[in-house]
Design an enzyme around this catalytic site. Structure first.
Site, PDB file in Angstrom:
ATOM      1  N   ARG A  43       0.823  -1.226   0.000  1.00  0.00           N
ATOM      2  CA  ARG A  43       0.000   0.000   0.000  1.00  0.00           C
ATOM      3  C   ARG A  43       0.848   1.263   0.000  1.00  0.00           C
ATOM      4  O   ARG A  43       0.336   2.364  -0.203  1.00  0.00           O
ATOM      5  CB  ARG A  43      -0.885   0.019   1.257  1.00  0.00           C
ATOM      6  CG  ARG A  43      -1.905  -1.088   1.254  1.00  0.00           C
ATOM      7  CD  ARG A  43      -2.658  -1.089   2.535  1.00  0.00           C
ATOM      8  NE  ARG A  43      -3.665  -0.034   2.516  1.00  0.00           N
ATOM      9  CZ  ARG A  43      -4.905  -0.177   2.968  1.00  0.00           C
ATOM     10  NH1 ARG A  43      -5.288  -1.312   3.479  1.00  0.00           N
ATOM     11  NH2 ARG A  43      -5.764   0.817   2.923  1.00  0.00           N
ATOM     12  N   HIS A 172       8.719 -23.811   4.587  1.00  0.00           N
ATOM     13  CA  HIS A 172      10.121 -23.639   4.179  1.00  0.00           C
ATOM     14  C   HIS A 172      11.032 -24.721   4.754  1.00  0.00           C
ATOM     15  O   HIS A 172      12.135 -24.925   4.267  1.00  0.00           O
ATOM     16  CB  HIS A 172      10.629 -22.232   4.494  1.00  0.00           C
ATOM     17  CG  HIS A 172      10.968 -21.990   5.929  1.00  0.00           C
ATOM     18  ND1 HIS A 172      10.025 -21.676   6.875  1.00  0.00           N
ATOM     19  CD2 HIS A 172      12.149 -22.011   6.584  1.00  0.00           C
ATOM     20  CE1 HIS A 172      10.625 -21.525   8.043  1.00  0.00           C
ATOM     21  NE2 HIS A 172      11.904 -21.716   7.910  1.00  0.00           N
ATOM     22  N   GLU A 210      14.592 -22.972  19.202  1.00  0.00           N
ATOM     23  CA  GLU A 210      15.077 -21.653  18.790  1.00  0.00           C
ATOM     24  C   GLU A 210      15.603 -20.924  20.017  1.00  0.00           C
ATOM     25  O   GLU A 210      15.010 -21.021  21.094  1.00  0.00           O
ATOM     26  CB  GLU A 210      13.948 -20.842  18.170  1.00  0.00           C
ATOM     27  CG  GLU A 210      13.418 -21.436  16.884  1.00  0.00           C
ATOM     28  CD  GLU A 210      12.365 -20.532  16.262  1.00  0.00           C
ATOM     29  OE1 GLU A 210      12.746 -19.584  15.567  1.00  0.00           O
ATOM     30  OE2 GLU A 210      11.175 -20.762  16.504  1.00  0.00           O
ATOM     31  N   ASP A 229       2.156 -22.346  14.981  1.00  0.00           N
ATOM     32  CA  ASP A 229       3.280 -21.743  14.258  1.00  0.00           C
ATOM     33  C   ASP A 229       4.290 -22.798  13.795  1.00  0.00           C
ATOM     34  O   ASP A 229       4.886 -22.657  12.725  1.00  0.00           O
ATOM     35  CB  ASP A 229       3.974 -20.735  15.193  1.00  0.00           C
ATOM     36  CG  ASP A 229       5.012 -19.879  14.476  1.00  0.00           C
ATOM     37  OD1 ASP A 229       4.734 -19.444  13.346  1.00  0.00           O
ATOM     38  OD2 ASP A 229       6.100 -19.647  15.051  1.00  0.00           O
ATOM     39  N   HIS A 234       5.738 -27.272  10.275  1.00  0.00           N
ATOM     40  CA  HIS A 234       7.133 -27.724  10.142  1.00  0.00           C
ATOM     41  C   HIS A 234       7.380 -29.085  10.818  1.00  0.00           C
ATOM     42  O   HIS A 234       7.953 -29.992  10.213  1.00  0.00           O
ATOM     43  CB  HIS A 234       8.098 -26.699  10.750  1.00  0.00           C
ATOM     44  CG  HIS A 234       7.961 -25.318  10.178  1.00  0.00           C
ATOM     45  ND1 HIS A 234       7.704 -25.081   8.857  1.00  0.00           N
ATOM     46  CD2 HIS A 234       8.051 -24.095  10.760  1.00  0.00           C
ATOM     47  CE1 HIS A 234       7.648 -23.781   8.647  1.00  0.00           C
ATOM     48  NE2 HIS A 234       7.851 -23.152   9.788  1.00  0.00           N
ATOM     49  N   LYS A 334      10.517 -21.417  21.717  1.00  0.00           N
ATOM     50  CA  LYS A 334      11.345 -20.206  21.585  1.00  0.00           C
ATOM     51  C   LYS A 334      12.091 -19.987  22.894  1.00  0.00           C
ATOM     52  O   LYS A 334      11.687 -20.466  23.951  1.00  0.00           O
ATOM     53  CB  LYS A 334      10.449 -19.006  21.293  1.00  0.00           C
ATOM     54  CG  LYS A 334       9.721 -19.159  19.964  1.00  0.00           C
ATOM     55  CD  LYS A 334       9.635 -17.864  19.204  1.00  0.00           C
ATOM     56  CE  LYS A 334       8.897 -18.027  17.897  1.00  0.00           C
ATOM     57  NZ  LYS A 334       9.795 -18.176  16.742  1.00  0.00           N
TER      58      LYS A 334
END
Ligand code: BG6
Length: 487
Positions: A43, A172, A210, A229, A234, A334
């Site tokens: 935008r 990914h 992570e 998530d 994954h 995390k």
């Protein structure tokens, strides 16, 4: 071959952090077809040259070896264009259509790196503007919905305007070199196949740890959590790669059929299993590399009373002939003790021991995904320097064979996004997720979401810099096993 890649969300976090660096790497490696345009869409009110200048500054954040020199950037920047669009406005799609007609490229890739709430409207509008032609490919970033119903709704809209073979759902992790190597290990070598089953394998552990916290994505993460998530996508894709049957060939649908069967064979949740086999946690303040880091609830964008999980550990089984009774443990979080993604296959001990071995010692195959990319095979051997002692002659000691793919193939290998973007441009679907796989994965995680909604105790706290709540260790210890770094 000519292509136009339209990057919706062209000024967003994913575009800066992953997609532009990956496209540049492909450009540098000479694998990006030369006759291409990359059209950033957002935008913002930017000219092509302002967009190029913005991207140039963002490359300063990329690791040095992957940063373009000024000359390289100038050549890469010639591919970059910008189009201001409001995705709710039909006339803006007409302008996009006009820009694409200028060249009539062989392949047009529409990459939706936007909020998932825009997927449906964007697909409908692309179709209304006639942009769903046979040479169109659509890339959808995760998360694709927040539960089974929303996932289905998106998939239904997308499939009403494009054929399944034109839809590239990104996970990914499937593009990571180590995951390609897992397929190669399993289906390009005969060595492990006879051992890859319940008779020889005691348990399999999938860890995606992570060290980072939620960084600048607090608001997004707080409405998502680790289950949606990381586990729904994954971790389950890794589980499929490790547990699937050999596909009949390497065609995308044959691979995806086998992955789907694994997802369909995951043991359904019972109330008892939900209570004892799924652990959720949330990080508190802690010490990482000598520094005190904030707890999750103090992160920007996060509700100070949030009950969102930043850690999940779970135990499941796969109900089929190959795997019945073998526990599969999944763990992700995390602010854990380190960045460490690995799949550990623990083999059963010898059936009759004639040597003394350290307690619990058995063969293990560790497939390292990151930061290291490689394989370690743990064996038991006799330490040669002790051969004159009788006791030592009867004792075994753990040793391991270590195959470091970075050393073997060089660390400059094709990264996950680079690989996946090139696959989209080439039309190769092998490493993308089919809608039925996604739906099956949602179907399996939904009872966990439902159970948590009704469970008042919330996530268990763990200190940043640790391996998560101790309940995760207690869960695996119940089976007489331990997480690989604990054994
Ligand atoms: C993304 C998640 O899909 O994967 C992030 O949304 C996570 O929360 C990331 O940090 C991990 O990817 P990688 O490649 O850094 O392990």
């Amino acid at each position: 071959m000519s292509f136009d890649l339209v990057l919706f969300g062209g000024t967003g976090d994913l575009a800066w952090r992953k997609l532009m660096p990956a496209l540049f790497q492909a450009f540098r490696h000479g694998t990006l077809p030369a006759d291409g345009r990359i059209i950033g869409v957002a935008r913002d009110d930017l000219s092509d040259s302002q967009y190029r200048a913005l991207i140039r500054t963002r490359f300063d954040e990329v690791e040095l070896a992957k940063r373009p020199s000024p000359e390289e950037f100038d050549r890469f920047a010639a591919l970059l264009h910008f189009l201001r669009m409001d995705l709710s406005q039909p006339q803006d799609y007409e302008r996009l259509a006009a820009q694409l007609r200028e060249r009539n490229a062989d392949t047009v890739v529409m990459y939706l790196a936007t909020a998932p709430s825009l997927f449906t409207v964007a697909c409908e509008q692309l179709a209304a503007a006639g942009l769903n032609t046979a040479n169109t490919r659509l890339v959808l970033e995760k998360p694709l919905g927040h539960d089974l119903a929303s996932n289905r709704a998106i998939n239904e809209t997308v499939r009403s305007v494009l054929a399944e073979k034109q839809i590239f759902r990104i996970d990914h992790y499937l593009g990571k070199p180590s995951v390609q190597n897992l397929f190669a290990l399993r289906f390009g070598n005969a060595l492990f196949e006879p051992l890859w089953r319940r008779e020889t394998i005691a348990n399999i552990q999938i860890t995606i740890a992570e060290d980072l916290g939620v960084e600048k994505r607090g608001a997004f993460y707080d409405s998502t959590g680790a289950l949606r998530d990381m586990v729904q996508n994954h971790a389950l894709q890794l589980l499929c790669a490790v547990a699937m049957e050999p596909p009949i060939n390497s065609h995308a649908d044959d691979i995806r059929d086998e992955k789907l069967k694994v997802l369909r064979s995951l043991r359904p949740w019972t109330a008892q299993a939900l209570g004892q086999d799924v652990i959720r946690g949330q990080y508190m303040s802690g010490r990482m590399e000598g520094e005190i880091v904030s707890g999750y609830r103090d992160e920007p964008g996060v509700n100070p009373e949030s009950t969102t999980e930043t850690f999940v550990a779970l135990r499941t089984e796969i109900a089929n002939w190959r795997w019945a009774g073998v526990p599969f443990y999944i763990r992700t979080g995390k602010r854990l003790a380190g960045r460490d993604a690995r799949i550990v296959v623990n083999f059963r001990p010898v059936p009759h021991a004639i040597f003394h071995s350290p307690a619990g010692a058995a063969n293990q195959l560790a497939i390292h995904l990151q930061p290291k990319d490689g394989l370690e095979l743990h064996l038991l051997a006799q330490a040669q320097d002790q051969r004159h002692s009788k006791a030592a002659a009867q004792s075994l000691t753990p040793v391991h064979l270590d195959l470091d793919f970075d050393k073997r193939f060089g660390s400059e290998r094709v990264g996950a996004y680079e690989r996946l973007l090139l696959d989209v441009i080439d039309g190769r679907l092998n490493l993308f997720v089919r809608s039925d796989e996604q739906e099956e994965a949602w179907r399996w995680v939904e009872p966990i979401m439902e159970f948590w909604r009704n469970e008042p105790s919330g996530p268990r706290p763990y200190a940043a810099g640790t391996w998560g709540p101790s309940a995760a260790s207690a869960m695996i210890a119940r089976d007489g096993h331990c997480w690989s770094e604990e054994c």
